[in-house]
Write a protein that holds these residues in place. Structure first.
Motif, PDB file in Angstrom:
ATOM      1  N   VAL A 245       0.819  -1.214   0.000  1.00 29.12           N
ATOM      2  CA  VAL A 245       0.000   0.000   0.000  1.00 29.12           C
ATOM      3  C   VAL A 245       0.853   1.265   0.000  1.00 29.12           C
ATOM      4  O   VAL A 245       0.400   2.324  -0.422  1.00 29.12           O
ATOM      5  CB  VAL A 245      -1.011   0.037   1.180  1.00 29.12           C
ATOM      6  CG1 VAL A 245      -2.022  -1.084   1.046  1.00 29.12           C
ATOM      7  CG2 VAL A 245      -0.311  -0.002   2.522  1.00 29.12           C
ATOM      8  N   HIS A 259      -0.541   6.963   3.077  1.00 32.23           N
ATOM      9  CA  HIS A 259      -1.695   6.059   3.044  1.00 32.23           C
ATOM     10  C   HIS A 259      -2.363   6.025   4.430  1.00 32.23           C
ATOM     11  O   HIS A 259      -1.665   5.945   5.452  1.00 32.23           O
ATOM     12  CB  HIS A 259      -1.200   4.659   2.668  1.00 32.23           C
ATOM     13  CG  HIS A 259      -2.292   3.735   2.252  1.00 32.23           C
ATOM     14  ND1 HIS A 259      -3.098   3.105   3.177  1.00 32.23           N
ATOM     15  CD2 HIS A 259      -2.725   3.344   1.034  1.00 32.23           C
ATOM     16  CE1 HIS A 259      -3.975   2.345   2.525  1.00 32.23           C
ATOM     17  NE2 HIS A 259      -3.769   2.473   1.231  1.00 32.23           N
ATOM     18  N   CYS A 296     -10.556  -1.224  -2.381  1.00 30.84           N
ATOM     19  CA  CYS A 296      -9.412  -1.067  -1.481  1.00 30.84           C
ATOM     20  C   CYS A 296      -9.621  -2.004  -0.295  1.00 30.84           C
ATOM     21  O   CYS A 296     -10.604  -1.869   0.448  1.00 30.84           O
ATOM     22  CB  CYS A 296      -9.311   0.385  -1.005  1.00 30.84           C
ATOM     23  SG  CYS A 296      -8.019   0.609   0.221  1.00 30.84           S
ATOM     24  N   CYS A 309     -13.988   3.604  -2.858  1.00 30.97           N
ATOM     25  CA  CYS A 309     -13.026   2.687  -2.214  1.00 30.97           C
ATOM     26  C   CYS A 309     -13.572   1.253  -2.191  1.00 30.97           C
ATOM     27  O   CYS A 309     -12.804   0.298  -2.175  1.00 30.97           O
ATOM     28  CB  CYS A 309     -12.720   3.144  -0.803  1.00 30.97           C
ATOM     29  SG  CYS A 309     -12.180   4.855  -0.742  1.00 30.97           S
ATOM     30  N   GLU A 313     -10.049  -0.840  -6.976  1.00 32.13           N
ATOM     31  CA  GLU A 313      -8.743  -1.036  -6.315  1.00 32.13           C
ATOM     32  C   GLU A 313      -7.839   0.165  -6.621  1.00 32.13           C
ATOM     33  O   GLU A 313      -7.631   0.486  -7.791  1.00 32.13           O
ATOM     34  CB  GLU A 313      -8.096  -2.322  -6.842  1.00 32.13           C
ATOM     35  CG  GLU A 313      -6.699  -2.527  -6.281  1.00 32.13           C
ATOM     36  CD  GLU A 313      -5.959  -3.690  -6.952  1.00 32.13           C
ATOM     37  OE1 GLU A 313      -6.621  -4.541  -7.580  1.00 32.13           O
ATOM     38  OE2 GLU A 313      -4.727  -3.721  -6.832  1.00 32.13           O
ATOM     39  N   CYS A 327      -3.811   4.940  -2.842  1.00 30.78           N
ATOM     40  CA  CYS A 327      -5.017   5.454  -2.189  1.00 30.78           C
ATOM     41  C   CYS A 327      -5.717   6.401  -3.149  1.00 30.78           C
ATOM     42  O   CYS A 327      -5.071   7.237  -3.779  1.00 30.78           O
ATOM     43  CB  CYS A 327      -4.639   6.190  -0.889  1.00 30.78           C
ATOM     44  SG  CYS A 327      -6.056   6.998  -0.125  1.00 30.78           S
TER      45      CYS A 327
END
Ligand code: SF4
Length: 335
Positions: A245, A259, A296, A309, A313, A327
């Motif tokens: 991430v 993030h 996400c 989200c 992705e 993000c």
């Protein structure tokens, strides 16, 4: 510094199939439709590591960091993707048994007591692989082992002893000596100091740094201990549920994580006095990698999550040289 990575992970995914258990099989006989479940341990990881670099890989347990380490070290073949060692396919090189190149990547495990054969003397534990792979003649094994033991701060006089005759810190050094005995260039260290007392940890961490300088080693250092990662690493990579991430140079990561997961993780970086507080600031449990959330993976726990989200992705985007984050807040927002 060379511009070719020593290790290049390209689209690495690792899945494990969890077979139907006995109860499920019986239920299937009665008409149920239980199928094997798939654990998505690592999901499309791309990561280059440059020669001489120390990369700290962090995340909560179950995030896939140890699995990724084992793929890099050749313990597992990836379900998808390629690992290049100095530009060559690492798993293809080792397909017919270890070569000088595959021996150059070694792994140091968390629990030396579990990874050292209790029935073997240290002489054989450390000397077996270099002799078996033709790096050292059998007649020179003892001298070679003595040299390696001295390098890791152990007295070679004890090479005929068994692992249980050493302290925890000494056993950690034996594990390091075993890896060094085949002249590695790249070490994957998986929670390699986690089982040790704090004062012994500091000594072993210093040994890692001395060895890096003396032998020009490169490390992938896997740890859930942020103070250890901060101390050792040039660059920090944060994983969540199988995905990277965020990745950034160590100072940038600790001073300005981007993030939301990294922010929560690093919000309360433990000091030597409050090390038990790791990860305490993130609400909720890490979801099961059997059924990762859509979009996400972090959205059920993220204070900044929006509708986008859940459905999309986020991709890793470069925010500054060497600093990447995945993000939607960096890419048009979460609506
Ligand atoms: Fe949070 Fe959305 Fe960013 Fe994921 S993409 S970290 S859920 S804001």
């Amino acid at each position: 510094m060379s511009t070719q990575p020593i290790i290049s992970m390209q689209g690495i995914s690792m899945r494990f199939v969890k077979p139907v258990d006995t109860a499920g099989k019986i239920a299937n006989l009665l008409g149920a439709k239980n199928e094997p479940e798939v654990v998505h341990a690592v999901n499309n990881v791309n990561l280059d590591i440059m020669p001489g670099e120390v990369v700290g890989l962090v995340g909560e347990s179950g995030c896939g960091k140890s699995t990724l380490g084992r793929v890099v070290a050749g313990v597992y073949s990836p379900s998808e993707g390629t690992i290049l060692y100095n530009g060559q396919d690492f798993h293809k090189m080792g397909a017919r048994g270890p070569t000088l190149e595959t021996l150059a990547v070694q792994m140091i495990f968390q629990d030396p007591m579990a990874s050292l054969n209790p029935r073997m003397r240290v002489l054989d534990i450390v000397g077996e692989a270099p002799v078996a792979h033709g790096l050292v003649d059998k007649k020179d094994m003892q001298d070679h082992v003595a040299q390696v033991l001295t390098r890791v701060g152990l007295d070679p006089v004890y090479m005929r002893r068994y692992p249980h005759q050493f302290s925890g810190g000494q056993r950690a050094r034996i594990g390091i000596a075993r890896a060094l005995a085949v002249n590695p260039k790249f070490l994957v260290c998986d929670e390699s100091v986690a089982a040790l007392d704090v004062s012994i940890q500091a000594q072993v961490l210093n040994l890692f740094m001395d060895l890096r300088r003396e032998l020009n080693l490169t490390y992938l250092f896997i740890s859930h201990d942020l103070s250890v990662v901060r101390y050792l690493s040039d660059r920090v990579v944060i994983m969540y549920l199988g995905r990277v991430v965020e990745s950034a140079p160590v100072q940038q990561m600790f001073e300005g994580p981007n993030h939301p997961y990294s922010q929560a993780l690093l919000d309360n970086v433990p000091t030597l006095q409050n090390r038990k507080q790791r990860f305490s600031t993130i609400k909720g449990e890490i979801p099961s990698p059997l059924h990762p959330p859509s979009g996400c993976h972090f959205h059920p726990r993220c204070p900044k999550a929006g509708p986008r989200c859940q459905r999309e992705e986020p991709k890793l985007r470069q925010l500054a040289p060497g600093h990447f984050s995945a993000c939607h807040l960096n890419d048009g927002g979460t609506e």
